[in-house]
Motif scaffolding. Structure first.
Motif, PDB file in Angstrom:
ATOM      1  N   ARG A 116      46.170  27.327  39.334  1.00  0.00           N
ATOM      2  CA  ARG A 116      46.692  26.446  40.391  1.00  0.00           C
ATOM      3  C   ARG A 116      45.565  25.818  41.220  1.00  0.00           C
ATOM      4  O   ARG A 116      45.787  24.789  41.865  1.00  0.00           O
ATOM      5  N   SER A 123      55.292  25.245  39.400  1.00  0.00           N
ATOM      6  CA  SER A 123      55.522  26.689  39.448  1.00  0.00           C
ATOM      7  C   SER A 123      56.938  27.094  39.058  1.00  0.00           C
ATOM      8  O   SER A 123      57.193  28.270  38.802  1.00  0.00           O
ATOM      9  N   GLU A 150      56.866  35.349  37.964  1.00  0.00           N
ATOM     10  CA  GLU A 150      56.227  34.036  37.924  1.00  0.00           C
ATOM     11  C   GLU A 150      56.801  33.167  36.801  1.00  0.00           C
ATOM     12  O   GLU A 150      56.688  31.943  36.837  1.00  0.00           O
ATOM     13  N   GLY A 301      52.049  31.189  45.401  1.00  0.00           N
ATOM     14  CA  GLY A 301      52.073  31.995  44.184  1.00  0.00           C
ATOM     15  C   GLY A 301      52.569  33.383  44.499  1.00  0.00           C
ATOM     16  O   GLY A 301      52.618  33.824  45.633  1.00  0.00           O
TER      17      GLY A 301
END
Length: 348
Positions: A116, A123, A150, A301
């Motif tokens: 990132r 995402s 994720e 994140g």
């Protein structure tokens, strides 16, 4: 005329894929220097968000092997395709693995955090695939409620599932109620037996059992729908889970060995003494991935394998090639603006 050798057969069938444009990167994770490469989408723009596909190689292997074998760069040309490298050519889970599960989960978290900082990542559309030992680690990743969260969907191929081998509650804690999974396996796999048993790295469950555990975790209706094709040699199973069709899917190719399914001869088929299959896994999984997005994404994140904030690698950990190709600060700001606008549409 003498019969052709496997290498000659490969050359006659297809030209080796062009992997020269993949970018190598180094990061520090769990006190170790780890590496990965990235293949950029066609006509990459630093101000446009892109989906990500992370591919975990088999054992013994490196990301380059998976890249050449699968042609994912071609079939996933709309994505950032990422090829991480395991410690001493293996991923955690097997008795021959050199990294622990915690270390490889943390490496995945650190890799995504590093990605990132370099590229414009969507995402909500991060996916994972893998082959053999790498697919087995994918099973562990799907069972992880931190960094596993994720990912929007998983597509393991010929998986050696050492860490998810003893029932639906065997330490498996998915991040969400629905975990989209598409699994491919050969009925004639001589390395990871379809019916389970002792493998190279420990006990492996029957694939039908492994699928049934995920059906239970996902709240799927059973039995699944089944479509047979190619003279009943290819079987496609589809489950409806919590009202959503196709969350869990499986392809079994009866005569296929321990290979990446491809309609054109590839390196894993040559290694296994196999022939091209009726299905192209690299293409099928792209259609599967398009059906799923991550329901919640955060601008910073997710946490690492232990639940803490994912650490960013120090500048000195980056390779000279990576530094030379890093995005300029102006482009990073532009990407961040796009990312922020998209992420505000997701409820954390």
């Amino acid at each position: 005329m003498a019969p052709s050798t496997p290498a000659e057969t490969y050359q006659a069938a297809a030209s080796p894929p062009d992997i020269t444009s993949s970018l190598p990167h180094l990061i520090t994770s769990s006190g170790m220097t780890r590496s990965y490469t990235v293949h950029l989408p066609d006509k990459y723009s630093a101000t446009q968000q892109y989906p990500v596909l992370v591919g975990y190689h088999g054992h013994p292997g490196i990301g380059l092997f998976l890249e050449a074998d699968t042609r994912l760069d071609e079939f996933a040309s709309d994505k950032l395709v990422v090829y991480p490298n395991g410690v001493e050519m293996a991923w955690a889970g097997a008795n021959y693995s050199k990294a622990t599960l915690a270390q490889d989960l943390q490496f995945t978290a650190d890799l995504l955090a590093d990605l990132r900082t370099r590229f414009c990542v969507d995402s909500a559309r991060v996916y994972a695939t893998g082959m053999s030992n790498g697919a087995g680690f994918l099973g562990a990743l799907a069972c992880n409620d931190t960094v596993g969260g994720e990912f929007a969907a998983f597509a393991p191929v010929a998986g050696a599932y050492y860490t998810d081998a003893h029932g639906p509650d065997d330490g498996c804690k998915p991040a969400r109620d629905l975990t989209p999974i598409l699994e491919f396996h050969g009925g004639a796999d001589e390395s990871v037996f379809y019916n389970g048993g002792d493998g190279e790295g420990g006990y492996e469950p029957p694939i039908t059992d492994w699928l049934s555990w995920w059906a239970e975790r996902n709240g799927c209706q059973t039995p699944p729908e089944q479509q047979d094709s190619f003279n009943d040699s290819v079987h496609h199973l589809t489950w409806k889970c919590r009202g959503t069709q196709g969350v869990l899917q499986h392809y079994k190719v009866d005569t296929m060995k321990h290979v990446w399914p491809s309609t054109e001869i590839n390196f894993s088929q040559l290694a296994a003494g196999d022939v091209p299959t009726h299905i192209q896994a690299s293409e099928i999984m792209q259609d599967f991935f398009r059906n799923f997005t991550r329901p919640a994404a955060s601008a910073s994140g997710s946490g690492g394998a232990g639940g803490g904030a994912a650490s960013k690698p120090p500048p000195e950990a980056r390779s000279s090639t990576a530094r030379a190709r890093d995005l300029s600060s102006g482009i990073v700001v532009a990407c961040s603006a796009v990312t922020l606008a998209v992420l505000t549409a997701h409820v954390v």
